[in-house]
Scaffold this active site. Structure first.
Site, short mmCIF file in Angstrom:
data_model
loop_
_atom_site.label_atom_id
_atom_site.label_comp_id
_atom_site.label_asym_id
_atom_site.label_seq_id
_atom_site.Cartn_x
_atom_site.Cartn_y
_atom_site.Cartn_z
N GLU A 1 36.09 7.24 11.51
CA GLU A 1 35.50 7.45 10.18
C GLU A 1 35.46 6.79 9.50
O GLU A 1 35.55 5.80 9.11
CB GLU A 1 37.24 7.98 9.73
N ALA B 1 45.28 5.16 5.26
CA ALA B 1 45.71 4.94 6.86
C ALA B 1 44.63 6.25 7.28
O ALA B 1 43.40 6.04 6.54
CB ALA B 1 46.96 5.86 6.50
N MET B 2 45.05 6.27 8.42
CA MET B 2 43.76 7.49 9.24
C MET B 2 44.11 8.05 10.55
O MET B 2 44.93 7.64 10.63
CB MET B 2 42.85 6.62 9.92
N GLU B 3 43.94 9.54 10.33
CA GLU B 3 44.27 10.37 10.36
C GLU B 3 43.77 10.86 11.88
O GLU B 3 44.16 12.61 12.05
CB GLU B 3 44.38 11.83 9.69
N ASN B 4 43.64 9.94 12.98
CA ASN B 4 43.46 10.30 13.57
C ASN B 4 43.68 11.56 14.26
O ASN B 4 45.32 11.21 14.34
CB ASN B 4 42.51 9.21 14.51
N GLU C 1 48.44 11.62 5.47
CA GLU C 1 47.90 12.19 6.51
C GLU C 1 48.55 12.93 7.71
O GLU C 1 47.89 13.68 8.69
CB GLU C 1 48.60 10.18 7.65
N HIS D 1 46.64 15.73 6.63
CA HIS D 1 45.30 15.84 7.40
C HIS D 1 45.16 17.22 9.22
O HIS D 1 44.34 17.40 9.13
CB HIS D 1 44.44 14.84 8.12
N1 B3K Z 1 40.52 9.93 6.07
C1 B3K Z 1 40.85 8.51 5.74
C2 B3K Z 1 39.77 7.42 5.36
C3 B3K Z 1 38.72 6.84 6.50
C4 B3K Z 1 37.69 5.81 5.21
C5 B3K Z 1 36.69 5.87 5.85
N2 B3K Z 1 35.68 4.78 4.99
C6 B3K Z 1 42.33 8.31 5.09
C7 B3K Z 1 42.52 9.29 4.74
O1 B3K Z 1 42.14 9.57 3.38
O2 B3K Z 1 43.61 9.64 4.94
ZN ZN Z 2 43.35 11.35 3.54
#
Ligand code: B3K
Ligand code: ZN
Length: 878
Positions: A125, A266-269, A302, A305
């Site tokens: 993202e 963090a990132m919600e993959n 996360e 999400h």
């Molecule tokens: N969705 C990610 C953020 C990504 C940022 C990209 N530059 C984390 C979050 O908001 O949960």
């Molecule tokens: Zn988020």
């Protein structure tokens, strides 16, 4: 001279010309030449006319081969230029097979596939997938992903991707493979791959419908003992989302991987969240109460999400707040339900005012749903996240908690598996509640913080009280004229004994409640309350019912009264905060740095300390003076050094006047009980350490002893760091700072605290200290956590030194931004926002800042990320 990137506009949105049903990826991992084979099942979108060229995104990729329906494409059958790959003669349906080579080791942007501590990590993202493979890298193209990872077995024993592990095996040359299938369609930004040497902590959760979910937290060897809090947070979040929103997890396994090199939190993959280690690793000896809280909310965020972001995603990046504002609201509610709702609200409002209000009043101001951007990564902002969450909160305030839930249920029923817009969310709220939220849409389209001017008139003879509320909103870049907002205003009226009066409007037959939400829609609204027996004190904008600035001419006595009597806890804190703000602003204007604190103020603060009924966490917040950043926003032609001196002066004066009470409270709370992390213990520590912070202002042997003793004997990081922060500001503090740096030199997360503490220290020489620390073995410009801890803390939190009149602070910031821009433009652009408020400074500093901004924007080869921020900042001066 760098050129602006072509702006992308919201209204230019068109549906994708082609859709991708399935993606089959095979990675052969290699430090410098990872081979990515992708097989895409593509079909023309029915809305697109035949023979439309297929245009795929691709950045920093080297193309090894390309086949269409099994046949290699001739060199003249496609073009590869300007970060795109175009196939002009594209059939309606086709299988496209592309092999690319990428260099993870050279990836210092930390976007796409990169290396961290010898492991492979991805971040896709917003637009990182195009740095892995050619693709339709936009959130409204949703496909089923299958991922096979091949790697050296010894170096990369753990191979992870989204979904379920469906196969594994060994290969020649000591290699092994693992295959993953994600059964849910998803946009490429949710793709993830992780490979490396990890150990894991496992747990589980049984969903309300009885399904077993395995939870796995992967960390570098040696860190498993710091994962228990994060694991418990996942379990709490899963249970909460089932109970509050009826939402269950949908895969068999939920994985979290911690990494120390990460651009954000963090990132919600899907099924495989990647976290900055700061939001996973914690034990009492290394992490503070605030860190534990942060882990709870980021883990929950996360996890949440998975529904608000993944199952229902965004049609385009202008809709980012659809998932972020909503998910922040959800994580705030989670934290409120688990801890103290009032304390949570105060902390959120404090952040909103300090950072989001500043953003909304400055050169980067943009609506919650922006209309254009040059670089989407610059729009992961306080406005999209925190103001976005306030907008979601207002639906709940207007529709009630049940009405909000009905809206959420309808939203998921209608849009599960889709990529949608903020309008779709609002429409679900409207349809589920039969509500009129047409005007409410302006919260998405108009930037700027609305102002509510409130006037109250009491008519003794008629026993009426009339409140007149006038709303306005200042112009923001590109938006000169604003239309009125639909604003929920929660209020109550208190009599002189602090009792809430029943609220009855002139056209109502009887009183309805004591605390009510009124809706503002017109530029001026009048509320006439009848049967009001005495001149009341209004308690306005209770619980901060809307993200606005409220102006009401409260006297000092009104505020002291509300601090003591309002039974809305938020309003009590707000009264204390407003009182201190008014006092500090008056002292700033009068240039008072060493006059005693006014008696009334001292008495009010003493009453807070003496009130046994008050939650200690709330008391701690009420005793804390407004931050310099918050005061800065209320002033123009600011002299930051003077501002710091005035705040510091009042703090010292309060410490002198309240010495006895502060000491008594400190000693009562410093009871030597072993560390425990629970609401009551956290609250008590917060109050204890606020007292210590004040006592540290007193130059006397007793405070030196208290500080040294707490530093040495604390059994936890919260207390040790609290003592060290105070010590670092004192003449006798240096040996303690040195000691801490030596003891924790091998602990990256603790060293971040040590860097930040020195970078934000107001003692002379802070800039030279920061410069020297850049050579410390634990520092690296390539690591975002280090950059934030040392350089970010100096530029964003050390007002006195960053704004030094010699301009060295500004020059230092500009040098670092230029240097970082070559390594990691996202981080450089974020740092560049320290120049945003330059037009608010007094003329001399304004000129110095402008010169540095100009220097940055003239830098040859500057990234589009940093250029967008710097050029917008500069345009504020024209
Ligand atoms: N969705 C990610 C953020 C990504 C940022 C990209 N530059 C984390 C979050 O908001 O949960
Ligand atoms: Zn988020």
């Amino acid at each position: 001279m760098p050129q602006p990137r072509q702006a992308i506009r919201r209204l230019d949105y068109t549906a994708p010309a082609y859709l991708i049903d399935c993606v089959d990826l095979t990675f052969e991992l290699d430090d410098t030449a990872t081979r990515v084979a992708s097989r895409l099942v593509i079909q023309r979108n029915a809305e697109t006319k035949a023979d439309t060229p297929l245009v795929l995104h691709g950045e920093s990729l080297s193309l090894a081969s390309i086949k269409l329906d099994g046949v290699p494409l001739a060199a003249d059958a496609f073009t590869h230029a300007d970060d795109t790959l175009t196939i002009p003669a594209m059939p309606d349906t086709a299988i496209l097979e592309i092999v690319t080579l990428i260099n993870p080791q050279a990836n210092t942007e930390l976007s796409g596939l990169y290396q961290s501590s010898g492991n492979f990590i991805t971040q896709c993202e917003a637009e990182g997938f195009r740095r892995i493979s050619f693709y339709l890298d936009r959130p409204d193209v949703m496909a089923k992903f299958t991922t096979t990872i091949i790697a050296d077995k010894a170096k990369y024993p753990v191979l992870l991707s989204n979904g379920n592990r469906v196969g594994e095996g060994t290969l020649d040359k000591n290699r092994h493979w693992v295959k993953w299938v994600d059964p849910f369609k998803k946009p490429a930004y949710l793709f993830a791959l992780v490979a490396g040497r990890f150990v894991s902590l496992a747990g589980n959760h049984t969903t309300r419908s009885g399904r077993q979910v395995a939870i796995e937290i992967y960390v570098e060897p040696g860190n498993v003992d710091r994962c228990h809090h994060a694991l418990a947070a996942v379990q709490k979040a899963m249970a909460w989302d089932e109970q509050r929103f009826g939402l269950e997890y949908d895969l068999d396994t939920y994985m979290i991987v911690a990494t120390s090199d990460f651009n954000m939190g963090a990132m919600e993959n899907k099924g495989l969240n990647v976290f900055n280690s700061k939001y996973v690793l914690a034990k009492p000896e290394t992490a503070t109460d605030a860190d534990f809280d942060g882990i709870d909310s980021v883990v929950a965020h996360e996890y949440f999400h998975n529904w608000t972001g993944n199952r229902v995603t965004c049609r385009d990046w202008f809709q980012l707040s659809l998932k972020e504002g909503l998910t922040v609201y959800r994580d705030q509610e989670f934290s409120s339900d688990l801890g103290s709702r009032a304390v949570q609200r105060i902390q959120n409002v404090r952040g909103l005012r300090e950072y989001q209000f500043a953003e909304d009043a400055g050169p980067q101001a943009h609506p919650v749903r922006p209309d254009e951007y040059q670089e989407i990564n610059n729009f992961y902002t306080w406005t999209v996240y925190e103001k976005g969450s306030e907008v979601v909160r207002m639906y709940a305030t207007l529709l009630g908690i049940d009405g909000f839930r009905r809206g959420m249920d309808l939203y998921f029923k209608r849009h599960d598996g889709q990529a949608v817009t903020c309008d779709d969310f609002r429409t679900a709220m409207v349809d589920a509640n039969n509500a009129d939220l047409a005007q409410f849409a302006r919260w998405y389209s108009q930037a700027g913080t609305p102002v509510l001017d409130v006037e109250g008139v009491y008519d003794d003879a008629a026993q009426t009280y009339t409140l007149t509320v006038t709303q306005s909103c200042p112009a923001t870049p590109g938006q000169d004229v604003k239309l009125p907002f639909h604003i929920p205003l929660a209020l109550g009226l208190l009599d002189r004994r602090g009792q809430e009066l029943p609220l009855q409007l002139a056209d109502e037959a009887e009183a309805i409640g004591n605390s009510r939400v009124f809706e503002l829609r017109q530029p001026v609204e009048t509320f006439r309350f009848v049967n009001v027996p005495c001149h009341p004190v209004p308690s306005l904008l209770r619980d901060f019912s809307a993200p606005v600035k409220l102006v009401y001419p409260y006297s000092d006595d009104d505020l002291i009264f509300l601090m003591a009597h309002d039974n809305d806890a938020f309003a009590r804190w707000e009264a204390a905060n407003q009182y201190a703000t008014q006092l500090l602003l008056a002292r700033y204007r009068a240039g008072e740095t060493d006059t005693p604190a006014p008696e009334k103020f001292v008495a009010a603060m003493a009453a807070v300390l003496a009130n046994p009924q008050l939650d200690p966490a709330l008391a701690a917040l009420m005793l804390t003076l407004p931050s310099e950043a918050a005061l800065f926003e209320a002033l123009s032609d600011v002299d930051p050094q003077k501002l710091c001196a005035v705040r510091q002066g009042l703090k010292e004066a309060l410490a002198r006047s309240l010495r006895a009470q502060l000491l008594a409270t400190y000693q009562k709370l410093n009871d030597g009980a072993p560390y425990r992390y629970d609401g009551a213990a956290v609250a008590a520590r917060a109050l204890k350490n606020v007292c210590l912070d004040y006592l540290g202002e007193l130059d006397e042997p007793l405070t030196a002893e208290l500080l040294a003793s707490q530093y040495r004997h604390a059994d936890n990081m919260t207390d040790r760091l609290a003592a060290l922060k105070v010590l670092a500001q004192r003449d006798d503090g240096e040996p303690f700072v040195d000691d801490f740096g030596k003891v924790w030199q091998d602990d990256a997360l603790v060293m971040d605290k040590w860097f930040a503490l020195q970078a934000s220290c107001s003692r002379p020489g802070a800039l030279s200290t920061v410069q020297a620390l850049m050579n410390h073995h634990a520092f690296s410009l390539k690591n975002p956590n280090k950059v934030r801890a040392l350089i970010g803390a100096f530029c964003q939190q050390n007002l006195a030194h960053f704004h030094a009149l010699d301009g060295y602070g500004y020059a230092f910031a500009a040098d670092r931004i230029i240097e970082l821009d070559k390594l990691n433009p996202q981080i450089a652009a974020r740092l560049a926002s320290c120049f945003n408020r330059w037009t608010r400074l007094e003329p001399q500093r304004r000129a110095l800042m402008r010169a540095e901004l100009e220097r940055i924007s003239r830098e040859p080869g500057l990234s589009g990320d940093t250029f967008e921020i710097a050029s917008k900042a500069l345009s504020a001066g024209t």
